[in-house]
Write a protein that holds these residues in place. Structure first.
Motif, PDB file in Angstrom:
ATOM      1  N   ASN A   1       0.816  -1.207   0.000  1.00 35.77           N
ATOM      2  CA  ASN A   1       0.000   0.000   0.000  1.00 35.77           C
ATOM      3  C   ASN A   1       0.854   1.263   0.000  1.00 35.77           C
ATOM      4  N   ARG A   2       1.992   1.219   0.658  1.00 34.48           N
ATOM      5  CA  ARG A   2       2.860   2.400   0.671  1.00 34.48           C
ATOM      6  C   ARG A   2       3.367   2.713  -0.728  1.00 34.48           C
ATOM      7  N   LYS A   3       3.712   1.699  -1.475  1.00 36.52           N
ATOM      8  CA  LYS A   3       4.189   1.930  -2.842  1.00 36.52           C
ATOM      9  C   LYS A   3       3.091   2.567  -3.690  1.00 36.52           C
ATOM     10  N   VAL A   4       1.865   2.039  -3.575  1.00 37.84           N
ATOM     11  CA  VAL A   4       0.743   2.595  -4.333  1.00 37.84           C
ATOM     12  C   VAL A   4       0.466   4.035  -3.917  1.00 37.84           C
ATOM     13  N   PHE A   5       0.567   4.314  -2.626  1.00 40.31           N
ATOM     14  CA  PHE A   5       0.286   5.654  -2.124  1.00 40.31           C
ATOM     15  C   PHE A   5       1.401   6.641  -2.486  1.00 40.31           C
ATOM     16  N   ASP A   6       2.639   6.225  -2.318  1.00 43.87           N
ATOM     17  CA  ASP A   6       3.769   7.149  -2.483  1.00 43.87           C
ATOM     18  C   ASP A   6       4.138   7.424  -3.935  1.00 43.87           C
ATOM     19  N   ASP A   7       4.027   6.419  -4.792  1.00 42.99           N
ATOM     20  CA  ASP A   7       4.540   6.566  -6.164  1.00 42.99           C
ATOM     21  C   ASP A   7       3.969   7.764  -6.928  1.00 42.99           C
ATOM     22  N   PRO A   8       2.665   8.073  -6.834  1.00 45.79           N
ATOM     23  CA  PRO A   8       2.144   9.195  -7.628  1.00 45.79           C
ATOM     24  C   PRO A   8       2.506  10.576  -7.088  1.00 45.79           C
ATOM     25  N   ILE A   9       2.933  10.665  -5.835  1.00 49.81           N
ATOM     26  CA  ILE A   9       3.081  11.977  -5.191  1.00 49.81           C
ATOM     27  C   ILE A   9       4.090  12.881  -5.901  1.00 49.81           C
ATOM     28  N   PRO A  10       5.301  12.399  -6.236  1.00 51.84           N
ATOM     29  CA  PRO A  10       6.241  13.299  -6.909  1.00 51.84           C
ATOM     30  C   PRO A  10       5.805  13.693  -8.315  1.00 51.84           C
ATOM     31  N   LYS A  11       4.836  12.971  -8.873  1.00 53.48           N
ATOM     32  CA  LYS A  11       4.340  13.290 -10.213  1.00 53.48           C
ATOM     33  C   LYS A  11       3.112  14.196 -10.166  1.00 53.48           C
ATOM     34  N   THR A  12       2.671  14.562  -8.958  1.00 50.31           N
ATOM     35  CA  THR A  12       1.469  15.384  -8.801  1.00 50.31           C
ATOM     36  C   THR A  12       1.853  16.841  -8.619  1.00 50.31           C
ATOM     37  N   GLY A  13       1.320  17.694  -9.498  1.00 55.91           N
ATOM     38  CA  GLY A  13       1.677  19.105  -9.453  1.00 55.91           C
ATOM     39  C   GLY A  13       0.598  20.013  -8.922  1.00 55.91           C
ATOM     40  N   ALA A  14      -0.640  19.517  -8.822  1.00 51.13           N
ATOM     41  CA  ALA A  14      -1.748  20.322  -8.305  1.00 51.13           C
ATOM     42  C   ALA A  14      -2.922  19.402  -7.999  1.00 51.13           C
ATOM     43  N   MET A  15      -3.832  19.900  -7.150  1.00 50.13           N
ATOM     44  CA  MET A  15      -5.042  19.158  -6.812  1.00 50.13           C
ATOM     45  C   MET A  15      -6.252  20.076  -6.979  1.00 50.13           C
ATOM     46  N   ILE A  16      -7.399  19.451  -7.272  1.00 50.64           N
ATOM     47  CA  ILE A  16      -8.662  20.178  -7.342  1.00 50.64           C
ATOM     48  C   ILE A  16      -9.653  19.507  -6.400  1.00 50.64           C
ATOM     49  N   VAL A  17     -10.311  20.307  -5.565  1.00 51.80           N
ATOM     50  CA  VAL A  17     -11.341  19.786  -4.663  1.00 51.80           C
ATOM     51  C   VAL A  17     -12.552  20.717  -4.719  1.00 51.80           C
ATOM     52  N   GLY A  18     -13.655  20.252  -4.157  1.00 55.00           N
ATOM     53  CA  GLY A  18     -14.857  21.076  -4.053  1.00 55.00           C
ATOM     54  C   GLY A  18     -14.898  21.813  -2.729  1.00 55.00           C
ATOM     55  N   ARG A  19     -15.756  22.810  -2.660  1.00 53.82           N
ATOM     56  CA  ARG A  19     -15.850  23.633  -1.453  1.00 53.82           C
ATOM     57  C   ARG A  19     -16.351  22.825  -0.257  1.00 53.82           C
ATOM     58  N   LYS A  20     -17.266  21.880  -0.497  1.00 53.47           N
ATOM     59  CA  LYS A  20     -17.775  21.087   0.623  1.00 53.47           C
ATOM     60  C   LYS A  20     -16.653  20.319   1.298  1.00 53.47           C
ATOM     61  N   THR A  21     -15.786  19.703   0.499  1.00 55.62           N
ATOM     62  CA  THR A  21     -14.657  18.971   1.063  1.00 55.62           C
ATOM     63  C   THR A  21     -13.752  19.906   1.843  1.00 55.62           C
ATOM     64  N   PHE A  22     -13.455  21.055   1.260  1.00 53.80           N
ATOM     65  CA  PHE A  22     -12.598  22.037   1.924  1.00 53.80           C
ATOM     66  C   PHE A  22     -13.174  22.421   3.283  1.00 53.80           C
ATOM     67  N   ASP A  23     -14.493  22.654   3.342  1.00 54.20           N
ATOM     68  CA  ASP A  23     -15.128  23.073   4.588  1.00 54.20           C
ATOM     69  C   ASP A  23     -15.152  21.938   5.616  1.00 54.20           C
ATOM     70  N   ILE A  24     -15.467  20.732   5.166  1.00 54.04           N
ATOM     71  CA  ILE A  24     -15.582  19.604   6.099  1.00 54.04           C
ATOM     72  C   ILE A  24     -14.254  19.316   6.790  1.00 54.04           C
ATOM     73  N   VAL A  25     -13.151  19.432   6.064  1.00 54.86           N
ATOM     74  CA  VAL A  25     -11.840  19.164   6.670  1.00 54.86           C
ATOM     75  C   VAL A  25     -11.207  20.443   7.215  1.00 54.86           C
ATOM     76  N   ASN A  26     -11.992  21.536   7.215  1.00 53.47           N
ATOM     77  CA  ASN A  26     -11.515  22.823   7.722  1.00 53.47           C
ATOM     78  C   ASN A  26     -10.201  23.235   7.041  1.00 53.47           C
ATOM     79  N   GLY A  27     -10.167  23.035   5.720  1.00 58.00           N
ATOM     80  CA  GLY A  27      -8.982  23.421   4.957  1.00 58.00           C
ATOM     81  C   GLY A  27      -7.718  22.723   5.407  1.00 58.00           C
ATOM     82  N   TRP A  28      -7.877  21.520   5.973  1.00 57.08           N
ATOM     83  CA  TRP A  28      -6.734  20.741   6.477  1.00 57.08           C
ATOM     84  C   TRP A  28      -5.881  21.560   7.447  1.00 57.08           C
ATOM     85  N   GLY A  29      -6.521  22.535   8.116  1.00 58.64           N
ATOM     86  CA  GLY A  29      -5.770  23.382   9.029  1.00 58.64           C
ATOM     87  C   GLY A  29      -4.697  24.206   8.344  1.00 58.64           C
ATOM     88  N   GLY A  30      -4.852  24.365   7.031  1.00 55.88           N
ATOM     89  CA  GLY A  30      -3.876  25.135   6.263  1.00 55.88           C
ATOM     90  C   GLY A  30      -2.725  24.313   5.722  1.00 55.88           C
TER      91      GLY A  30
END
Length: 199
Positions: A54-83
């Protein structure tokens, strides 16, 4: 554009009654239990404790990820991940009707996009500078599928039947979409599926 998300076997990404106290809703924590069921910390955030597979599956895409898109509901529910999103130094674009007046911003930069998903994608791709743009929320995924904007799906399927909650593929239109299976990995407490969308 890559949809990367955990889900139950019956297609839910969160249970009912999702809120700030229980962001994944009733019983929804089982969907993401694979992120915490091992003894090997992620190379990018020791908060996640995974099996070696699972670590390989989780870690491998991270260095290839340059940006993320989320919806406002998700942002609010997680309180913006505390910044500080768990994946650091990746800018996040939040699709919303109205930007919040105040929010925390520590290790993560947030851009609030009020003129639609196409604009969010354009801005995210520019920020990603050739890397992948990742989507991890149901509402944004549904909009992108309807607009034929997702290239790949990385689905992490939990051996759980939730019965109700927030469905990943609830409003994707009526057009038939063919998927090409690219990879299947039998992880610990999860099956990892990788598909390419053939529009």
């Amino acid at each position: 554009m890559i949809l990367d998300i955990s889900m139950s076997l019956d297609g839910f990404i969160a249970g009912s009654n999702d809120n700030q106290k229980q962001p994944l809703g009733d019983g929804g924590q089982t969907i993401q239990s694979w992120l915490f069921s091992g003894d090997q910390p992620s190379r990018y955030n020791e908060f996640f404790k995974l099996s070696s597979t699972n670590r390989k599956v989780f870690d491998d895409p991270i260095p290839k990820t340059g940006a993320m898109i989320v919806g406002r509901k998700t942002f609010d529910i997680v309180n913006g991940w505390g910044g500080s999103h768990p994946i650091r130094d990746v800018p996040i674009f939040v699709v919303t009707h109205k930007a919040p007046e105040t929010y925390l911003e520590n290790n993560t930069s947030f851009t609030f996009v009020t003129d639609g998903i196409e604009s969010a994608i354009q801005q995210a791709k520019e920020a990603a500078n050739g890397k992948n743009v990742s989507i991890g929320t149901a509402s944004i995924a549904q909009q992108c599928i309807r607009a034929k904007l997702i290239d790949e799906m990385h689905l992490h399927v939990s051996p759980t039947l939730l019965g109700n909650g927030i469905r990943l593929f609830d409003q994707i239109g009526t057009e038939h979409i063919k998927l090409e299976s690219e990879k299947v990995v039998d992880g610990s407490d999860v099956i990892h599926l990788k598909y390419r969308l053939l529009y």
